[in-house]
Design an enzyme around this catalytic site. Structure first.
Site, PDB file in Angstrom:
ATOM      1  N   LYS A   1      -7.537  83.189 -69.387  1.00  0.00           N
ATOM      2  CA  LYS A   1      -6.635  84.167 -70.002  1.00  0.00           C
ATOM      3  C   LYS A   1      -5.403  84.403 -69.122  1.00  0.00           C
ATOM      4  O   LYS A   1      -4.272  84.493 -69.621  1.00  0.00           O
ATOM      5  CB  LYS A   1      -7.381  85.485 -70.252  1.00  0.00           C
ATOM      6  CG  LYS A   1      -8.434  85.416 -71.339  1.00  0.00           C
ATOM      7  CD  LYS A   1      -7.812  85.168 -72.698  1.00  0.00           C
ATOM      8  CE  LYS A   1      -8.833  85.263 -73.808  1.00  0.00           C
ATOM      9  NZ  LYS A   1      -8.243  85.063 -75.157  1.00  0.00           N
TER      10      LYS A   1
ATOM     11  N   SER B   1      -7.084  89.642 -72.115  1.00  0.00           N
ATOM     12  CA  SER B   1      -8.263  90.403 -71.708  1.00  0.00           C
ATOM     13  C   SER B   1      -7.988  91.221 -70.460  1.00  0.00           C
ATOM     14  O   SER B   1      -7.271  90.785 -69.557  1.00  0.00           O
ATOM     15  CB  SER B   1      -9.428  89.444 -71.434  1.00  0.00           C
ATOM     16  OG  SER B   1     -10.516  90.114 -70.828  1.00  0.00           O
TER      17      SER B   1
ATOM     18  N   TYR C   1     -13.630  82.250 -67.457  1.00  0.00           N
ATOM     19  CA  TYR C   1     -13.103  82.784 -68.713  1.00  0.00           C
ATOM     20  C   TYR C   1     -11.870  83.640 -68.455  1.00  0.00           C
ATOM     21  O   TYR C   1     -10.819  83.466 -69.083  1.00  0.00           O
ATOM     22  CB  TYR C   1     -14.156  83.628 -69.439  1.00  0.00           C
ATOM     23  CG  TYR C   1     -13.553  84.609 -70.407  1.00  0.00           C
ATOM     24  CD1 TYR C   1     -12.939  84.164 -71.574  1.00  0.00           C
ATOM     25  CD2 TYR C   1     -13.552  85.986 -70.131  1.00  0.00           C
ATOM     26  CE1 TYR C   1     -12.337  85.069 -72.456  1.00  0.00           C
ATOM     27  CE2 TYR C   1     -12.960  86.884 -71.003  1.00  0.00           C
ATOM     28  CZ  TYR C   1     -12.361  86.425 -72.164  1.00  0.00           C
ATOM     29  OH  TYR C   1     -11.765  87.313 -73.019  1.00  0.00           O
TER      30      TYR C   1
END
Length: 318
Positions: free
Chosen positions: A146, A118, A142
Site C-alpha cells: 500500500k 490503509s 501487505y
C-alpha cells in the site's frame, strides 16, 4: 448521472462503496476477478469479471461506458499473514497490477482516481495518535504494498492524473441494509476472531500485552464499513486534487457481543504496533465528512454479516 468504475467492486470495501454510490445517485460499474470478491455483491450492477491488469478488458469497459468520470481502486489482496507467507504474490497483485491498471486508465483518458489505501502504513510505535503527516513504517508486506502504491501514484500524479489515497482504519461490520458484507468465511481481523471465539466458546487470544498503552494491549480505531465509503462516494462525484493522502475514520462505537468471551494471552504480533488511530485532523475540514453510524445500526449490522443475510450461502459459517 455520474458513472464511476470500481475496481474490486465485488469485495468488502468495493461493494460497500458501490452501494454508497447507488444511494448517492452515482452509477457504479464493477470490475473484479472474483478471487476474493463475491458475485452476489454485483447483482443489479454493470459487472465485468476480469483482472485490472487486462488492458483489453479495461478498454472494453471504457468503450461501453464512455461516461465513466472517475475510478475507485479497491482491488487488492489484504490478508496480512498471507502476505508474510507470499510476499511475491502480494507485490504482483497489489503493486505491479496497479501500475498496469493506472496505465490503462491513462490511455482511456481517465485522470481521476481514488485509491483505497490503509492506515497500516503508519509507524505509531510510541502509542501516539496519527494523522496524514505522521511518519510511515509499514510492518507487513501487505502494508508495504500500500505504501509503495501511494508513492507510485504520487509520482504519476505529477505527470497529470489526479490521485487521492484514503487510508482506512480497520473497517468492520456489514452494510446496514445487509446488501453486502465481509466476504471471507473466517476473517483474520480482531472482530472476526472475537466473534468466532464467542461462537465456539473458547478464549479470545490477545496478541501482545507489553505495548506502551494503559493496559499493555494494542489500541485500534474501528470504522463501520457502512460509514467509511461516504467520503469516497463524495470525492468520486467532485473534483479530485493532485495526489494526497487522507485518513478516514468513524466516531461510531459499539459492543461486538452481548457476552464477550474470556481472553487469553498470545504472542505479540510481529506485524502490529501499539496504537493506530487518528485524532480529528485537517481531513475533517477538507472532506467535510464525519462518521454518523449510530450504535443501534452499528451493532446489528456487524453481527448481521455473520448471521442470516440475503447474500450468504449454505457453505458459509454461521
Amino acid at each position: 448521472m455520474t458513472t464511476v468504475l470500481i475496481a474490486g467492486g465485488a469485495g468488502y470495501i468495493g461493494s460497500t462503496v458501490a452501494s454508497a454510490c447507488t444511494d448517492a445517485g452515482i452509477t457504479p460499474v464493477i470490475l473484479d476477478n472474483l478471487v476474493r470478491g463475491r458475485r452476489e455483491f454485483t447483482s443489479g450492477r454493470a459487472f465485468y469479471e476480469g483482472d485490472i491488469a487486462d488492458g483489453a478488458l479495461v478498454d472494453r469497459i471504457f468503450s461501453e461506458h464512455p461516461d465513466i468520470s472517475a475510478v475507485v481502486h479497491c482491488a487488492a489482496l489484504i490478508v496480512v499473514p498471507e502476505s508474510v507467507a507470499d510476499p511475491i504474490g502480494y507485490y504482483e497483485a497489489n503493486v505491479a497490477k496497479s501500475l498496469a491498471f493506472v496505465s490503462h486508465l491513462h490511455r482511456n483518458g481517465c485522470d481521476r482516481i481514488i485509491f483505497s489505501s490503509s492506515a497500516s502504513i503508519y509507524r505509531a510505535e510510541d502509542g501516539s495518535s496519527v494523522n496524514e503527516d505522521s511518519p510511515l513504517a509499514p510492518q507487513s508486506p501487505y502494508a508495504r504494498t500500500k505504501a509503495v502504491c501511494e508513492e507510485m501514484f504520487a509520482d504519476i500524479a505529477v505527470a497529470g492524473p489526479r490521485v487521492l489515497s484514503l487510508r482506512y482504519f480497520n473497517p468492520v461490520g456489514a452494510d446496514p441494509e445487509l446488501r453486502t458484507g465481509l466476504q471471507l468465511k473466517r476473517p483474520s481481523h480482531a472482530l472476526g476472531v472475537l466473534i468466532q471465539a464467542h461462537q465456539e466458546g473458547r478464549p479470545f487470544p490477545i496478541t501482545g500485552t507489553t505495548y506502551p498503552t494503559r493496559d499493555g494491549t494494542g489500541i485500534r480505531d474501528y470504522v463501520h464499513v457502512g460509514t467509511s465509503p461516504r467520503p469516497t462516494s463524495r470525492r468520486s462525484s467532485a473534483s479530485t486534487p493532485s495526489s494526497r493522502s487522507r485518513s478516514a475514520r468513524s466516531r461510531s462505537t459499539w459492543a461486538p457481543a452481548p457476552a464477550p468471551p474470556s481472553g487469553s494471552c498470545a504472542p505479540r504480533s510481529t506485524t502490529s504496533s501499539a496504537r493506530r488511530w487518528p485524532p480529528w485532523t485537517p481531513s475533517r475540514a477538507r472532506v467535510t465528512w464525519r462518521g454518523a453510524t449510530p450504535r443501534a445500526t452499528g451493532r446489528p449490522s456487524c453481527w448481521g454479516g455473520r448471521r442470516s443475510c440475503p447474500w450468504r450461502t449454505a457453505s458459509d459459517p454461521p
